[in-house]
Design an enzyme around this catalytic site. Sequence first.
Site, short mmCIF file in Angstrom:
data_model
loop_
_atom_site.label_atom_id
_atom_site.label_comp_id
_atom_site.label_asym_id
_atom_site.label_seq_id
_atom_site.Cartn_x
_atom_site.Cartn_y
_atom_site.Cartn_z
N TYR A 46 -14.78 -11.93 0.23
CA TYR A 46 -15.54 -10.69 -0.06
C TYR A 46 -16.75 -10.99 -0.95
CZ TYR A 46 -11.66 -8.07 1.93
OH TYR A 46 -10.71 -7.57 2.80
N ARG A 75 -3.95 6.76 0.46
CA ARG A 75 -4.50 7.96 1.10
C ARG A 75 -3.55 8.72 2.01
NH1 ARG A 75 -9.63 4.63 2.96
NH2 ARG A 75 -7.88 3.22 3.02
N ARG A 112 0.82 -1.23 0.00
CA ARG A 112 0.00 0.00 0.00
C ARG A 112 0.85 1.27 0.00
NH1 ARG A 112 -5.68 -0.19 1.48
NH2 ARG A 112 -6.38 -2.17 0.66
N ARG A 163 -7.24 11.11 -6.66
CA ARG A 163 -8.43 10.31 -6.31
C ARG A 163 -9.69 11.16 -6.45
NH1 ARG A 163 -12.40 8.04 -4.49
NH2 ARG A 163 -12.51 6.56 -2.78
N ASP A 198 -6.80 -3.18 -7.52
CA ASP A 198 -7.33 -3.74 -6.28
C ASP A 198 -7.66 -5.21 -6.50
OD1 ASP A 198 -8.30 -2.60 -3.48
OD2 ASP A 198 -9.64 -4.24 -4.07
O1 CP3 Z 1 -0.11 0.65 -3.33
C1 CP3 Z 1 -0.62 -0.47 -3.42
O2 CP3 Z 1 -0.51 -1.35 -2.54
C2 CP3 Z 1 -1.30 -0.86 -4.73
C3 CP3 Z 1 -2.68 -0.97 -4.78
C4 CP3 Z 1 -3.51 -1.87 -3.85
C5 CP3 Z 1 -4.72 -1.43 -3.28
N1 CP3 Z 1 -5.33 -2.49 -2.67
C6 CP3 Z 1 -5.25 -0.07 -3.40
C7 CP3 Z 1 -6.37 0.37 -2.54
C8 CP3 Z 1 -3.34 -3.21 -3.49
C9 CP3 Z 1 -2.19 -4.14 -3.77
C10 CP3 Z 1 -4.51 -3.59 -2.75
C11 CP3 Z 1 -4.74 -4.95 -2.24
C12 CP3 Z 1 -5.96 -5.23 -1.48
N2 CP3 Z 1 -7.20 -4.69 -1.63
C13 CP3 Z 1 -6.05 -6.23 -0.46
C14 CP3 Z 1 -4.93 -7.16 -0.05
C15 CP3 Z 1 -3.91 -6.52 0.82
C16 CP3 Z 1 -4.39 -6.10 2.18
O3 CP3 Z 1 -4.35 -4.89 2.45
O4 CP3 Z 1 -4.78 -6.96 2.96
C17 CP3 Z 1 -7.36 -6.22 0.03
C18 CP3 Z 1 -7.92 -7.10 1.12
C19 CP3 Z 1 -8.09 -5.26 -0.73
C20 CP3 Z 1 -9.55 -4.95 -0.63
C21 CP3 Z 1 -9.82 -3.56 -0.28
N3 CP3 Z 1 -9.51 -2.47 -1.09
C22 CP3 Z 1 -10.47 -3.06 0.87
C23 CP3 Z 1 -10.98 -3.93 2.01
C24 CP3 Z 1 -10.53 -1.69 0.76
C25 CP3 Z 1 -11.21 -0.72 1.70
C26 CP3 Z 1 -10.42 -0.49 2.92
C27 CP3 Z 1 -9.33 0.52 2.67
O5 CP3 Z 1 -8.18 0.22 2.98
O6 CP3 Z 1 -9.68 1.58 2.17
C28 CP3 Z 1 -9.89 -1.31 -0.46
C29 CP3 Z 1 -9.71 0.06 -1.00
C30 CP3 Z 1 -8.35 0.46 -1.48
N4 CP3 Z 1 -7.51 -0.33 -2.21
C31 CP3 Z 1 -7.75 1.73 -1.32
C32 CP3 Z 1 -6.51 1.68 -1.98
C33 CP3 Z 1 -5.51 2.82 -2.14
C34 CP3 Z 1 -8.37 2.94 -0.63
C35 CP3 Z 1 -9.43 3.46 -1.52
C36 CP3 Z 1 -9.61 4.97 -1.50
O7 CP3 Z 1 -8.78 5.69 -2.07
O8 CP3 Z 1 -10.63 5.39 -0.94
#
Ligand code: CP3
Length: 352
Positions: free
Chosen positions: A159, A37, A33, A46, A83
């Site tokens: 999910y 944000r 990540r 975003r 994602d």
């Molecule tokens: O920089 C990076 O890591 C690359 C992009 C990336 C994102 N999600 C962007 C993201 C990667 C590799 C992921 C993986 C991901 N997504 C996982 C596995 C890794 C982990 O963290 O356990 C999972 C379970 C998800 C599912 C997911 N995506 C959830 C549950 C959420 C909401 C919770 C949260 O953290 O906001 C997301 C949203 C998400 N994915 C965001 C980002 C930058 C935030 C969204 C926003 O900008 O509002």
Amino acid sequence: MAKPFRHASKQSLRLLDPFNGVVTSPPPIWLMRQAGRYLPEYREVRTKAGGFLDLCYNPALAAEVTLQPIRRYGFDAAILFADILLVPDALGQGVRFAEGEGPLLDPITSAADLSRLQPSATRSKYALVAETVARLRQDLPKETALIGFCGAPWTVATYMVEGRGSKDQAAARLWAYRDRDGFQSLIDILVETSIDYLGQQVKAGADVLQIFDTWAGALPDDELDRWVVEPTKRIVEGVKSAHPDIPIIGFPRGAGGAALWYVSETGVDGIGCDTAMPPYMMGEAFEDEPTVVQGNLDPLLLVVGGEPLEERTREILDLMEGKRFIFNLGHGIVPQTPPENVARLVEIVRGG
Ligand code: CP3
């Protein structure tokens, strides 16, 4: 036929050293990540993009937010901005990201619901992700590796079945116990489409792949074998049958002792360790396998910074000295992380 340029330049990618058996000091570093944000420049893009999925499917903007942390910190790898839930979205399940609520999906709760999923419908959305990868391969510095990824079938299924994030993944676990064949059909769809999706990312220019199994730790051993180890093994075999040289990192978060068996059974080239794995074990447990170890600083230490961050970072570096190691966190960066603490971490790892 001449090899494409990106193959010719792979020697300059420090992230690949440990996979080639080369131990470097300092080790390569990237952070899960690392785009997101906590960066003001991410929040700006975003807002411009509209919804989160609009950002993921916009190759120009997705490439831009992938590059942001590389410009700031010079990590050894960029991770494709996308994602794990793009896969159910592309299959046609309908995924929404509601502000403050996380992901929402129309749940799939029985074998009959599987007819809603259309593997052939993924084509146009996977193509947009591949376009992001291709742009990045052009725009990244030549020494920066590009990591492609997908969610592991088990974690993505949690999910899809629950319809949202959950604390115990109970809906998927119950379905898997009650109707093994039906749940297996869902996993099979995810295995097949993940091989296709990852293959497209490699063809477009990804140098390394990571498979995120965030909820592996919810399963007892026999279930973990069936829903985590076996599907991951099939993905690794499927991707490598077309791309034998692509390094694959598995991240079976929460698997504990089963991480050893995951490594020997799945054929992954690297293992992402979560924060619960003691660093001395990261250094010793995988020595019999030719496996690269990645991890495992607590992301909350990046919120706190200062002495606690320095101390633990140095401890991990000391214990992993001389090993095939990639410095990373044990889970993703959290939004309240001050960006300057990330800069300090990179400085410490690189000898500052
Ligand atoms: O920089 C990076 O890591 C690359 C992009 C990336 C994102 N999600 C962007 C993201 C990667 C590799 C992921 C993986 C991901 N997504 C996982 C596995 C890794 C982990 O963290 O356990 C999972 C379970 C998800 C599912 C997911 N995506 C959830 C549950 C959420 C909401 C919770 C949260 O953290 O906001 C997301 C949203 C998400 N994915 C965001 C980002 C930058 C935030 C969204 C926003 O900008 O509002």
